[in-house]
Scaffold this motif. Structure first.
Motif, PDB file in Angstrom:
ATOM      1  N   PHE A  41      64.531  76.684  46.636  1.00  0.00           N
ATOM      2  CA  PHE A  41      63.333  75.655  46.340  1.00  0.00           C
ATOM      3  C   PHE A  41      62.336  76.790  44.894  1.00  0.00           C
ATOM      4  CE2 PHE A  41      64.145  73.848  50.407  1.00  0.00           C
ATOM      5  CZ  PHE A  41      63.789  73.184  50.615  1.00  0.00           C
ATOM      6  N   LEU A  60      69.175  66.198  47.004  1.00  0.00           N
ATOM      7  CA  LEU A  60      67.887  66.864  46.546  1.00  0.00           C
ATOM      8  C   LEU A  60      66.637  66.859  47.761  1.00  0.00           C
ATOM      9  CD1 LEU A  60      67.555  64.680  43.281  1.00  0.00           C
ATOM     10  CD2 LEU A  60      67.819  67.424  43.332  1.00  0.00           C
ATOM     11  N   GLU A  61      66.301  68.249  48.312  1.00  0.00           N
ATOM     12  CA  GLU A  61      65.754  68.155  49.413  1.00  0.00           C
ATOM     13  C   GLU A  61      64.271  68.651  48.036  1.00  0.00           C
ATOM     14  OE1 GLU A  61      67.034  71.536  50.699  1.00  0.00           O
ATOM     15  OE2 GLU A  61      68.903  70.953  51.798  1.00  0.00           O
ATOM     16  N   ILE A  62      63.614  67.498  48.783  1.00  0.00           N
ATOM     17  CA  ILE A  62      61.477  67.907  48.608  1.00  0.00           C
ATOM     18  C   ILE A  62      61.665  67.939  49.517  1.00  0.00           C
ATOM     19  CG2 ILE A  62      60.090  66.306  47.517  1.00  0.00           C
ATOM     20  CD1 ILE A  62      62.847  65.891  45.065  1.00  0.00           C
ATOM     21  N   GLU A  63      60.071  68.668  48.932  1.00  0.00           N
ATOM     22  CA  GLU A  63      59.640  69.676  50.192  1.00  0.00           C
ATOM     23  C   GLU A  63      58.068  68.137  50.682  1.00  0.00           C
ATOM     24  OE1 GLU A  63      56.466  73.139  49.548  1.00  0.00           O
ATOM     25  OE2 GLU A  63      59.000  74.153  49.536  1.00  0.00           O
ATOM     26  N   SER A  67      65.066  63.941  51.800  1.00  0.00           N
ATOM     27  CA  SER A  67      66.337  64.187  50.505  1.00  0.00           C
ATOM     28  C   SER A  67      66.230  62.864  50.164  1.00  0.00           C
ATOM     29  CB  SER A  67      67.004  64.921  51.154  1.00  0.00           C
ATOM     30  OG  SER A  67      66.428  66.272  52.314  1.00  0.00           O
ATOM     31  N   VAL A  78      62.680  64.195  39.572  1.00  0.00           N
ATOM     32  CA  VAL A  78      61.472  65.093  39.880  1.00  0.00           C
ATOM     33  C   VAL A  78      60.788  64.969  39.069  1.00  0.00           C
ATOM     34  CG1 VAL A  78      61.143  67.147  41.312  1.00  0.00           C
ATOM     35  CG2 VAL A  78      63.633  66.054  41.229  1.00  0.00           C
ATOM     36  N   SER A  83      57.795  70.682  44.621  1.00  0.00           N
ATOM     37  CA  SER A  83      58.761  71.487  44.832  1.00  0.00           C
ATOM     38  C   SER A  83      60.133  70.809  46.227  1.00  0.00           C
ATOM     39  CB  SER A  83      58.528  72.404  46.462  1.00  0.00           C
ATOM     40  OG  SER A  83      59.044  73.678  46.718  1.00  0.00           O
ATOM     41  N   HIS A  84      61.538  71.591  45.211  1.00  0.00           N
ATOM     42  CA  HIS A  84      62.773  70.752  45.334  1.00  0.00           C
ATOM     43  C   HIS A  84      63.724  71.847  45.120  1.00  0.00           C
ATOM     44  CE1 HIS A  84      62.590  70.866  40.709  1.00  0.00           C
ATOM     45  NE2 HIS A  84      63.608  70.940  40.751  1.00  0.00           N
ATOM     46  N   ARG A  85      64.424  71.259  46.258  1.00  0.00           N
ATOM     47  CA  ARG A  85      65.667  72.162  46.276  1.00  0.00           C
ATOM     48  C   ARG A  85      67.244  71.688  46.160  1.00  0.00           C
ATOM     49  NH1 ARG A  85      68.659  76.377  50.776  1.00  0.00           N
ATOM     50  NH2 ARG A  85      68.637  74.351  51.908  1.00  0.00           N
TER      51      ARG A  85
END
Length: 124
Positions: A41, A60-63, A67, A78, A83-85
């Motif tokens: 992240f 894309l996991e988005i805090e 997702s 983004v 914050s993303h992963r």
């Protein structure tokens, strides 16, 4: 200068999470990378980041948000400060980022931090 072949660049390396700089347009870098598994992240406080999936699958996991599921041909931006992963399943991606953007964003420099290899104008 000859045209750059993205497929040839991607065929030239196997290292994961290690972007290659293929072009610069105005104040943005165009990079390609091979990704597999989860990243960390992070956020880019001063810059948006565009992901374009060339092959494979990317989540894309988005805090604090849902997702974003992506497959070949999908694009997603983004926004700065989010914050993303990235979590990839054998993906090849093209990214558009402000010049000098560090792949680990606002996180401390670590073993995941990479300076992109500059392949602009490489004879492919």
């Amino acid at each position: 200068m000859p045209a750059t072949s993205i497929p040839s660049i991607l065929q030239s390396f196997t290292t994961l999470w290690s972007p290659r700089l293929v072009a610069t347009v105005n104040d943005t870098d165009i990079k390609v990378a091979k990704l597999d598994g989860p990243f960390i992240f992070h956020a880019h406080p001063d810059s948006d980041e565009l992901f374009y999936v060339l092959s494979g699958e990317l989540t894309l996991e988005i805090e604090g948000a849902d997702s974003v599921e992506m497959t070949a041909g999908d694009v997603y931006v983004v926004k700065r400060g989010v914050s993303h992963r990235p979590v990839a399943r054998r993906a090849e991606v093209l990214m558009v980022e402000r010049i000098g953007t560090v792949n680990t964003g606002d996180q401390p420099v670590s073993e995941r931090t990479r300076v992109p290899e500059d392949v602009r104008g490489a004879d492919t």
